[in-house]
Write an enzyme that holds these catalytic residues in place. Structure first.
Site, short mmCIF file in Angstrom:
data_model
loop_
_atom_site.label_atom_id
_atom_site.label_comp_id
_atom_site.label_asym_id
_atom_site.label_seq_id
_atom_site.Cartn_x
_atom_site.Cartn_y
_atom_site.Cartn_z
N ASP A 80 0.80 -1.24 -0.02
CA ASP A 80 0.00 0.03 -0.07
C ASP A 80 0.95 1.19 -0.15
O ASP A 80 2.09 1.04 0.23
CB ASP A 80 -0.81 0.06 1.35
CG ASP A 80 -2.23 0.84 1.12
OD1 ASP A 80 -2.21 1.38 0.08
OD2 ASP A 80 -2.97 1.03 2.03
N ASP A 83 0.76 8.69 2.81
CA ASP A 83 0.91 10.00 2.67
C ASP A 83 2.10 10.59 3.24
O ASP A 83 2.66 11.59 2.67
CB ASP A 83 -0.36 10.89 3.35
CG ASP A 83 -1.53 10.32 2.49
OD1 ASP A 83 -1.56 10.38 1.18
OD2 ASP A 83 -2.66 9.55 3.25
N GLY A 94 -4.67 7.61 4.45
CA GLY A 94 -6.20 8.20 4.41
C GLY A 94 -6.32 9.09 3.37
O GLY A 94 -7.58 9.68 3.27
N GLU A 102 -8.11 -0.14 4.98
CA GLU A 102 -6.69 -0.41 4.96
C GLU A 102 -6.25 -0.96 6.29
O GLU A 102 -5.31 -1.78 6.31
CB GLU A 102 -5.86 0.87 4.58
CG GLU A 102 -6.04 1.20 3.23
CD GLU A 102 -5.43 2.64 2.77
OE1 GLU A 102 -5.17 2.88 1.57
OE2 GLU A 102 -5.34 3.74 3.64
C1 5RP Z 1 -5.39 5.82 0.90
C2 5RP Z 1 -4.39 5.99 1.23
C3 5RP Z 1 -3.08 5.91 0.34
O1 5RP Z 1 -2.12 4.80 0.28
C4 5RP Z 1 -2.19 7.30 0.53
O2 5RP Z 1 -3.09 8.26 0.38
C5 5RP Z 1 -1.16 7.59 -0.54
O3 5RP Z 1 -2.10 7.91 -1.95
P1 5RP Z 1 -1.22 7.98 -3.30
O4 5RP Z 1 -0.19 6.93 -3.58
O5 5RP Z 1 -2.23 8.18 -4.21
O6 5RP Z 1 -0.24 9.37 -3.03
O7 5RP Z 1 -3.61 5.87 2.64
O8 5RP Z 1 -6.39 5.82 1.70
#
Ligand code: 5RP
Length: 221
Positions: A80, A83, A94, A102
Site C-alpha cells: 500500500d 501520505d 487515508g 486499510e
Molecule cells: C488511501 C491511502 C493512500 O495510500 C495514500 O493516500 C497515498 O496515496 P497516493 O499513493 O495516491 O499518494 O492511504 O487511503
C-alpha cells in the site's frame, strides 16, 4: 517510469506463487495492482482482497482473483501507499479515504510493504492533514472534539459534497502542523466517541520502499 511506479514494482517482487495478498489504495498502489495483474496474466497464482472498492474494481479488470473476506484467512502480504512516512516507519494514511479498510486489512496481514516516492519521507509527521474517519451521527460534536486535540479539523469535501467513505462515513482532515508524539495522539483520537479510525499507522509497516529522483530506491525495515 515514474517514482511511484518504481517503488511499486520493487514491492511486487516480494509476491510469490500461492500467496494471499492485500491490495492497497491510491495512485501508488495503482501501479502495484497493475504489476500484479501483469504477473497474474503471466501465470502467477494468488488470492487477493482489496482495501477499497476502486482497487477491487481495478483488480477484477486485470483478472486478479478477489476472494471474499470471510474465506481468505490471514494474508501473507499487503502492499500500500502512504501520505507520510518517518524514520520509525510510522505512517500517515487515508489521503484516498480508505484508512479504515486499510487498517483492517493490514492488521490481518503478516507483512505490510509501504511504497512511496521521496516526497512522502518526512522527519516529523503532520504536514499532511491527518485523516480521521467519523460516523455521520452527531458529527459536529465529534469534529469539535477533534479540534480539542489541537488541530484545525475540517470535513473533507469532494465535488462540492461532504466526502463519503466506502463505509458511508465522513473524513475529517486534521491539521496539526507537527505530530511529535503519534502514539499519544492515536490514543486520544481513539477515545473520542464517533471516531471510527484515524490515519496514524504505528507498528504496522514492516518495510518502506522509497523511490528517489536520483534513481536510488531506499528500503527501510
Ligand atoms: C488511501 C491511502 C493512500 O495510500 C495514500 O493516500 C497515498 O496515496 P497516493 O499513493 O495516491 O499518494 O492511504 O487511503
Amino acid at each position: 517510469m515514474n517514482l511511484k511506479q518504481k517503488a511499486a514494482e520493487k514491492a511486487v517482487e516480494a509476491i510469490q506463487d500461492g500467496m494471499k495478498v492485500g491490495l492497497g489504495t491510491g495512485s501508488t498502489a495503482y501501479w502495484a495492482i497493475q504489476k500484479i495483474g501483469e504477473r497474474v496474466a503471466q501465470g502467477l497464482h494468488i488470492q487477493a482482497v482489496a482495501t477499497s472498492q476502486a482497487s477491487e474494481d481495478l483488480a477484477r479488470e486485470l483478472g486478479i482473483p478477489i476472494i471474499p473476506f470471510d474465506q481468505i484467512g490471514r494474508l501473507d502480504v499487503t502492499i500500500d501507499g502512504a501520505d507520510e512516512v518517518n524514520e520509525q516507519l510510522v505512517l500517515v494514511k487515508g489521503g484516498g479515504g480508505a484508512l479504515l479498510r486499510e487498517k483492517i486489512v493490514e492488521s490481518n496481514s503478516d507483512r505490510l510493504i509501504i511504497i512511496v516516492d521521496e516526497s512522502k519521507d518526512v522527519k516529523v509527521l503532520g504536514t499532511f492533514p491527518l485523516p480521521v474517519e467519523v460516523v455521520p451521527f452527531a458529527s459536529e460534536w465529534t469534529l469539535e472534539a477533534l479540534r480539542q486535540t489541537g488541530c484545525q479539523a475540517e470535513w473533507r469535501i469532494q465535488d462540492g459534497e461532504r466526502y463519503l467513505t466506502d463505509n458511508g462515513n465522513y473524513i475529517a482532515d486534521c491539521r496539526y502542523g507537527t505530530i511529535e508524539n503519534p502514539q499519544e495522539l492515536e490514543i486520544r483520537l481513539n477515545q473520542i466517541p464517533g471516531v471510527v479510525e484515524n490515519g496514524l499507522f504505528i507498528n504496522m509497516a514492516d518495510q518502506v520502499i522509497i523511490a528517489r529522483a536520483n534513481g536510488q530506491i531506499d528500503i527501510r525495515n
